[in-house]
Design an enzyme around this catalytic site. Structure first.
Site, short mmCIF file in Angstrom:
data_model
loop_
_atom_site.label_atom_id
_atom_site.label_comp_id
_atom_site.label_asym_id
_atom_site.label_seq_id
_atom_site.Cartn_x
_atom_site.Cartn_y
_atom_site.Cartn_z
CG HIS A 171 -1.74 1.37 1.37
ND1 HIS A 171 -1.55 2.03 2.44
CD2 HIS A 171 -2.60 1.89 0.63
CE1 HIS A 171 -2.36 3.33 2.46
NE2 HIS A 171 -3.03 3.18 1.21
CB SER A 172 0.83 4.05 0.62
OG SER A 172 1.23 5.56 0.44
#
Length: 299
Positions: A105-106
């Site tokens: 994520h991210s």
């Protein structure tokens, strides 16, 4: 060392400055998936999503150094993407994994860079609202590096080793203001591992709030990494011409996988079933990028 608790195991891998800790779901011999959280989060970022994913997989979600319950790096050491790649190497070496998939994520650059440097180890990559490689104009690199170094030194002078202390309520308020895409429930989940008890209250166990990653790469270097990969990736519409990838747009914000996992789970589950579980032991390379913002993208 693994300790069981309601079908969730707790992981600790020794590193030169302490430990990298995390959580484990799934059977011992399940198809391995390494779950990597975003900046200033921790492995609790996957608490609500993983229980909805295929049970045949072995999910290991780690607190990257300086996050959650993992040890901070020594004072004065930068938290760079390249350092996180080495951390992934340490974790998978401790787990004795030779082949695995990544769900990140991210902080996409560290996730995709590992896949570029060690393509023979990575079966598939799932990027949740992550940009992948982030090239920097070569003319801007000296400026960016100088800014990052100056900010690090100024932060050290300002804090002088002191820890900012919060009540739990103030910590909730602080995290909500810093991450407006988090629901209040998600804030409480992240604070389970994101707070450290100190004299007079609690402190947030996340890296120094540095705004710059001082280790930068150019577009040419990113393309060079891509040519070394037997695995594709894409998060932006401009990358949609790359082979062996899927780009999916969903309704939500940067933390929709934590806030509303039921939106993401069917997509991730289908990808794991078709590109990983059904392909074993062929280990066909593939990636999936999930954009969690409301944007028009090519699929």
């Amino acid at each position: 060392l693994l300790e069981t608790l309601c079908a969730v195991f707790y992981l600790s891998v020794s590193v030169p400055w302490g430990h990298i800790r995390g959580k484990v779901w799934g059977p011992d011999h399940g198809c391995p998936v390494l779950c990597l959280h975003g900046w200033a989060d921790n492995c609790g970022s996957f608490n609500t999503l993983i229980p909805l994913l295929p049970k045949e997989c072995r999910y290991v979600a780690v607190d990257l150094p300086g996050h959650g319950r993992s040890s901070h790096r020594p004072p004065g050491v930068f938290y760079s993407f390249s350092a996180y790649i080495a951390d992934v190497c340490r974790v998978v070496d401790g787990l004795q994994w030779n082949h695995f998939s990544i769900m990140g994520h991210s902080m996409g650059e560290s996730h995709t860079s590992f896949s570029a440097l060690y393509p023979e180890m990575v079966n598939a990559v799932i990027l949740l609202d992550a940009y992948g490689f982030l090239p920097t104009d070569p003319r801007e690199i000296p400026k960016v590096m100088r800014q990052g170094i100056d900010e690090m030194i100024q932060f050290e002078k300002k804090t002088n080793g002191k820890t900012r202390v919060y009540s739990y309520e103030k910590a909730v308020e602080r995290l909500l203001s810093a991450n407006p895409t988090l629901s209040e429930q998600s804030v409480h989940i992240l604070l389970e591992r994101g707070l450290a008890q100190v004299e007079g209250g609690t402190s947030l166990s996340s890296p120094s709030p540095l705004s710059e990653n001082v280790v930068r790469t150019t577009l040419e270097q990113n393309i060079g990494c891509d040519t070394e990969m037997d695995i594709s990736f894409a998060c932006l519409p401009s990358c949609s011409c790359l082979p062996q990838h899927s780009v999916v747009t969903v309704t939500g914000d940067h933390h929709v996988h934590l806030n509303d996992p039921e939106i993401i789970a069917p997509l991730v589950s289908h990808f794991l079933q078709t590109k990983v579980l059904l392909q074993q032991p062929l280990a066909i390379k593939a990636t999936m990028a999930v954009s969690e913002r409301l944007m028009k993208m090519m699929i």
